[in-house]
Design a protein around this motif. Structure first.
Motif, PDB file in Angstrom:
ATOM      1  N   ILE A   1     -26.527 -22.610 -87.814  1.00  0.00           N
ATOM      2  CA  ILE A   1     -25.812 -23.200 -87.551  1.00  0.00           C
ATOM      3  C   ILE A   1     -24.802 -23.416 -86.959  1.00  0.00           C
ATOM      4  O   ILE A   1     -24.204 -23.877 -86.359  1.00  0.00           O
ATOM      5  CB  ILE A   1     -25.772 -23.725 -89.530  1.00  0.00           C
ATOM      6  N   VAL A   2     -24.704 -21.924 -86.905  1.00  0.00           N
ATOM      7  CA  VAL A   2     -23.026 -21.562 -85.857  1.00  0.00           C
ATOM      8  C   VAL A   2     -23.631 -20.776 -85.432  1.00  0.00           C
ATOM      9  O   VAL A   2     -23.180 -21.670 -84.407  1.00  0.00           O
ATOM     10  CB  VAL A   2     -22.886 -20.019 -87.057  1.00  0.00           C
TER      11      VAL A   2
ATOM     12  N   LEU B   1     -22.813 -26.071 -79.249  1.00  0.00           N
ATOM     13  CA  LEU B   1     -22.614 -27.130 -78.989  1.00  0.00           C
ATOM     14  C   LEU B   1     -20.701 -27.371 -78.620  1.00  0.00           C
ATOM     15  O   LEU B   1     -20.028 -28.240 -77.686  1.00  0.00           O
ATOM     16  CB  LEU B   1     -22.321 -28.478 -80.548  1.00  0.00           C
ATOM     17  N   ILE B   2     -19.903 -26.539 -79.029  1.00  0.00           N
ATOM     18  CA  ILE B   2     -18.552 -26.241 -78.718  1.00  0.00           C
ATOM     19  C   ILE B   2     -18.878 -26.129 -77.558  1.00  0.00           C
ATOM     20  O   ILE B   2     -17.796 -26.475 -76.222  1.00  0.00           O
ATOM     21  CB  ILE B   2     -17.783 -25.813 -79.762  1.00  0.00           C
ATOM     22  N   VAL B   3     -19.188 -25.121 -76.554  1.00  0.00           N
ATOM     23  CA  VAL B   3     -19.453 -24.342 -75.583  1.00  0.00           C
ATOM     24  C   VAL B   3     -19.562 -25.369 -74.495  1.00  0.00           C
ATOM     25  O   VAL B   3     -19.344 -25.392 -72.822  1.00  0.00           O
ATOM     26  CB  VAL B   3     -20.086 -23.279 -75.303  1.00  0.00           C
ATOM     27  N   GLY B   4     -20.991 -26.125 -74.720  1.00  0.00           N
ATOM     28  CA  GLY B   4     -21.758 -26.941 -73.952  1.00  0.00           C
ATOM     29  C   GLY B   4     -21.060 -28.643 -73.504  1.00  0.00           C
ATOM     30  O   GLY B   4     -21.325 -29.155 -73.152  1.00  0.00           O
ATOM     31  N   PHE B   5     -20.141 -28.683 -74.914  1.00  0.00           N
ATOM     32  CA  PHE B   5     -19.326 -30.425 -74.119  1.00  0.00           C
ATOM     33  C   PHE B   5     -18.529 -30.290 -74.931  1.00  0.00           C
ATOM     34  O   PHE B   5     -17.740 -31.224 -73.878  1.00  0.00           O
ATOM     35  CB  PHE B   5     -21.061 -30.899 -75.421  1.00  0.00           C
ATOM     36  N   VAL B   6     -17.636 -30.040 -75.739  1.00  0.00           N
ATOM     37  CA  VAL B   6     -16.435 -30.103 -76.286  1.00  0.00           C
ATOM     38  C   VAL B   6     -15.515 -28.924 -75.568  1.00  0.00           C
ATOM     39  O   VAL B   6     -13.881 -29.357 -75.047  1.00  0.00           O
ATOM     40  CB  VAL B   6     -16.150 -30.349 -77.539  1.00  0.00           C
ATOM     41  N   ASP B   7     -15.638 -27.894 -75.459  1.00  0.00           N
ATOM     42  CA  ASP B   7     -14.424 -26.576 -74.207  1.00  0.00           C
ATOM     43  C   ASP B   7     -14.230 -27.290 -72.941  1.00  0.00           C
ATOM     44  O   ASP B   7     -14.844 -28.071 -73.009  1.00  0.00           O
ATOM     45  CB  ASP B   7     -15.431 -25.248 -74.621  1.00  0.00           C
ATOM     46  N   GLU B   8     -13.216 -26.956 -72.986  1.00  0.00           N
ATOM     47  CA  GLU B   8     -12.871 -27.712 -71.751  1.00  0.00           C
ATOM     48  C   GLU B   8     -13.629 -26.559 -70.390  1.00  0.00           C
ATOM     49  O   GLU B   8     -13.341 -26.900 -69.390  1.00  0.00           O
ATOM     50  CB  GLU B   8     -11.384 -26.625 -70.982  1.00  0.00           C
ATOM     51  N   ASN B   9     -13.960 -25.918 -70.572  1.00  0.00           N
ATOM     52  CA  ASN B   9     -15.362 -24.966 -69.802  1.00  0.00           C
ATOM     53  C   ASN B   9     -16.439 -25.399 -69.993  1.00  0.00           C
ATOM     54  O   ASN B   9     -17.510 -24.607 -69.654  1.00  0.00           O
ATOM     55  CB  ASN B   9     -14.416 -23.554 -69.497  1.00  0.00           C
ATOM     56  N   SER B  10     -16.877 -26.566 -70.332  1.00  0.00           N
ATOM     57  CA  SER B  10     -18.113 -27.062 -70.909  1.00  0.00           C
ATOM     58  C   SER B  10     -18.781 -27.210 -69.214  1.00  0.00           C
ATOM     59  O   SER B  10     -18.776 -26.752 -68.686  1.00  0.00           O
ATOM     60  CB  SER B  10     -18.261 -28.126 -71.935  1.00  0.00           C
ATOM     61  N   PHE B  11     -20.096 -27.157 -69.698  1.00  0.00           N
ATOM     62  CA  PHE B  11     -21.481 -27.044 -68.912  1.00  0.00           C
ATOM     63  C   PHE B  11     -21.066 -28.795 -67.601  1.00  0.00           C
ATOM     64  O   PHE B  11     -20.839 -28.806 -66.611  1.00  0.00           O
ATOM     65  CB  PHE B  11     -22.949 -27.552 -69.355  1.00  0.00           C
TER      66      PHE B  11
END
Length: 110
Positions: free
Chosen positions: A18-19, A25-35
């Motif tokens: 889950i973590v 999800l955070i790194v891939g879509f939400v973060d300012e350096n996302s994919f």
């Protein structure tokens, strides 16, 4: 309370998964350096590179024209006649137009 217990049991057994899922999800879509932003930046870079090539092409063309103007005084006269519709003192300029087309368009509008 069995439902709550089943959910708690599921979370406790799969907490690492889950973590990891939430982190992806955070790194891939939400973060300012996302994919997604990285893909958007790649498109912007491609557009900017094409603009750079266009400006370099224009620069080369303008540099070539400037060298020609510095070497050949007749080139200045040619550009003045073509772009700015200038003429020599002993010349007459005739502007040709299709007046019939304009007359036909005006008759239709009435």
């Amino acid at each position: 309370m069995s439902r709550l217990g089943n959910i708690w049991k599921f979370i406790s057994h799969n907490k690492y998964w889950i973590v990891m899922f939430i982190g992806v999800l955070i790194v891939g879509f939400v973060d300012e350096n996302s994919f997604l932003k990285r893909i958007d930046y790649e498109f912007q870079i491609r557009d900017l590179k094409s603009q750079i090539e266009d400006y370099n092409r224009r620069y080369e063309n303008d540099s070539r024209q400037l060298r020609e103007l510095n070497r050949n005084p007749k080139a200045i006269e040619k550009i003045a006649r073509e772009r700015y519709f200038m003429k020599a003192d002993d010349e007459d300029i005739f502007v040709l137009s299709d007046d019939r087309i304009h007359e036909n368009n005006n008759e239709r509008a009435d």
